[in-house]
Design a protein around this motif. Sequence first.
Motif, PDB file in Angstrom:
ATOM      1  N   ASP A  48      49.080 102.783  91.977  1.00 39.96           N
ATOM      2  CA  ASP A  48      49.883 102.066  92.965  1.00 39.96           C
ATOM      3  C   ASP A  48      50.238 100.667  92.457  1.00 39.96           C
ATOM      4  O   ASP A  48      51.386 100.237  92.560  1.00 39.96           O
ATOM      5  CB  ASP A  48      49.129 101.978  94.294  1.00 39.96           C
ATOM      6  CG  ASP A  48      49.997 101.429  95.406  1.00 39.96           C
ATOM      7  OD1 ASP A  48      51.085 101.996  95.642  1.00 39.96           O
ATOM      8  OD2 ASP A  48      49.609 100.409  96.018  1.00 39.96           O
ATOM      9  N   LYS A  55      52.927 100.920  89.564  1.00 33.83           N
ATOM     10  CA  LYS A  55      54.198 101.620  89.768  1.00 33.83           C
ATOM     11  C   LYS A  55      55.406 100.700  89.633  1.00 33.83           C
ATOM     12  O   LYS A  55      56.503 101.174  89.367  1.00 33.83           O
ATOM     13  CB  LYS A  55      54.212 102.357  91.109  1.00 33.83           C
ATOM     14  CG  LYS A  55      54.263 101.485  92.321  1.00 33.83           C
ATOM     15  CD  LYS A  55      54.182 102.320  93.583  1.00 33.83           C
ATOM     16  CE  LYS A  55      54.171 101.433  94.811  1.00 33.83           C
ATOM     17  NZ  LYS A  55      53.911 102.219  96.012  1.00 33.83           N
ATOM     18  N   ASP A  75      49.440 114.064  95.507  1.00 36.00           N
ATOM     19  CA  ASP A  75      50.149 113.113  94.648  1.00 36.00           C
ATOM     20  C   ASP A  75      49.591 111.715  94.910  1.00 36.00           C
ATOM     21  O   ASP A  75      49.687 111.200  96.024  1.00 36.00           O
ATOM     22  CB  ASP A  75      51.634 113.173  94.967  1.00 36.00           C
ATOM     23  CG  ASP A  75      52.481 112.246  94.118  1.00 36.00           C
ATOM     24  OD1 ASP A  75      51.929 111.399  93.392  1.00 36.00           O
ATOM     25  OD2 ASP A  75      53.712 112.374  94.202  1.00 36.00           O
ATOM     26  N   GLN A 119      43.925 105.870  92.324  1.00 38.28           N
ATOM     27  CA  GLN A 119      45.108 105.665  93.163  1.00 38.28           C
ATOM     28  C   GLN A 119      45.509 104.192  93.182  1.00 38.28           C
ATOM     29  O   GLN A 119      46.688 103.865  93.092  1.00 38.28           O
ATOM     30  CB  GLN A 119      44.842 106.177  94.588  1.00 38.28           C
ATOM     31  CG  GLN A 119      46.082 106.284  95.446  1.00 38.28           C
ATOM     32  CD  GLN A 119      46.512 104.967  96.072  1.00 38.28           C
ATOM     33  OE1 GLN A 119      45.706 104.087  96.344  1.00 38.28           O
ATOM     34  NE2 GLN A 119      47.801 104.840  96.304  1.00 38.28           N
ATOM     35  N   GLY A 137      52.155 109.698  96.448  1.00 35.12           N
ATOM     36  CA  GLY A 137      52.918 110.328  97.519  1.00 35.12           C
ATOM     37  C   GLY A 137      52.636 109.707  98.876  1.00 35.12           C
ATOM     38  O   GLY A 137      51.564 109.147  99.126  1.00 35.12           O
ATOM     39  N   SER A 138      53.596 109.831  99.752  1.00 39.03           N
ATOM     40  CA  SER A 138      53.427 109.292 101.104  1.00 39.03           C
ATOM     41  C   SER A 138      52.349 110.052 101.874  1.00 39.03           C
ATOM     42  O   SER A 138      51.788 109.537 102.839  1.00 39.03           O
ATOM     43  CB  SER A 138      54.757 109.350 101.866  1.00 39.03           C
ATOM     44  OG  SER A 138      55.205 110.694 101.932  1.00 39.03           O
ATOM     45  N   ASP A 139      52.053 111.264 101.418  1.00 41.93           N
ATOM     46  CA  ASP A 139      51.023 112.071 102.077  1.00 41.93           C
ATOM     47  C   ASP A 139      49.724 112.116 101.264  1.00 41.93           C
ATOM     48  O   ASP A 139      48.953 113.066 101.367  1.00 41.93           O
ATOM     49  CB  ASP A 139      51.546 113.485 102.325  1.00 41.93           C
ATOM     50  CG  ASP A 139      51.947 114.194 101.034  1.00 41.93           C
ATOM     51  OD1 ASP A 139      52.064 113.519  99.985  1.00 41.93           O
ATOM     52  OD2 ASP A 139      52.150 115.418 101.070  1.00 41.93           O
ATOM     53  N   TRP A 140      49.464 111.087 100.471  1.00 44.99           N
ATOM     54  CA  TRP A 140      48.258 111.014  99.633  1.00 44.99           C
ATOM     55  C   TRP A 140      47.022 111.301 100.478  1.00 44.99           C
ATOM     56  O   TRP A 140      46.823 110.705 101.534  1.00 44.99           O
ATOM     57  CB  TRP A 140      48.155 109.650  98.972  1.00 44.99           C
ATOM     58  CG  TRP A 140      46.827 109.326  98.369  1.00 44.99           C
ATOM     59  CD1 TRP A 140      46.008 108.284  98.710  1.00 44.99           C
ATOM     60  CD2 TRP A 140      46.138 110.029  97.319  1.00 44.99           C
ATOM     61  NE1 TRP A 140      44.875 108.294  97.933  1.00 44.99           N
ATOM     62  CE2 TRP A 140      44.926 109.366  97.076  1.00 44.99           C
ATOM     63  CE3 TRP A 140      46.429 111.165  96.580  1.00 44.99           C
ATOM     64  CZ2 TRP A 140      43.999 109.790  96.126  1.00 44.99           C
ATOM     65  CZ3 TRP A 140      45.517 111.591  95.621  1.00 44.99           C
ATOM     66  CH2 TRP A 140      44.326 110.897  95.404  1.00 44.99           C
ATOM     67  N   ASP A 141      46.191 112.219  99.994  1.00 43.85           N
ATOM     68  CA  ASP A 141      44.998 112.637 100.719  1.00 43.85           C
ATOM     69  C   ASP A 141      43.789 112.564  99.786  1.00 43.85           C
ATOM     70  O   ASP A 141      43.510 113.514  99.051  1.00 43.85           O
ATOM     71  CB  ASP A 141      45.196 114.062 101.245  1.00 43.85           C
ATOM     72  CG  ASP A 141      44.054 114.550 102.118  1.00 43.85           C
ATOM     73  OD1 ASP A 141      42.986 113.897 102.146  1.00 43.85           O
ATOM     74  OD2 ASP A 141      44.224 115.594 102.762  1.00 43.85           O
TER      75      ASP A 141
END
Length: 171
Positions: free
Chosen positions: A102, A105, A28, A98, A31-35
């Motif tokens: 960001d 948003k 995502d 991204q 998302g906080s876990d963006w990879d």
Amino acid sequence: MAVGFSLGIVELLATADEPARLEHLGPDLLGSDWDPQEAVRRLSIEPSRPIWSALLDQRSLAGLGTIYAAETCFLLGVHPRCPVSDVPDLARLVNRAQQLLDFNKTQGSAITTGDLREPLWVYRRDRRPCLRCRAPIVAQSFDTADGPGAKPREQRARAAYWCPRCQPLPG
């Protein structure tokens, strides 16, 4: 949090159903876990696929729609029909996508140029002059699908927008 403009499909799920229904989605972008490395890996699975289709495939990276796919490709000078393998710097493209999401948003509308008078470089600007080079922006509908084995409802025409001078097709 969810951010969207002119969304074609929105499905609401019970929280308990999320893991099973969303496990196929790529990283995502918000998302906080963006990879980003995982997004690049997933985009690279089908190297001959047009970057436009790959970016809109939510299994590659989740949350990118037609506005940001078009704008990201423009900003990096990548033609939407360019094969994934021919994109000069896929990691840079993923990072720019991204960054755009960001930044936007918390905006009331999509802005990619930094200018509220002309907020978008190419999206929905067909036949209007490019803000950089003045060539007319091109729009073309492409049949897209979420990849091999996609169900018929997942296949639909989505318009891509680009500048033929700023985003030449390689080869």
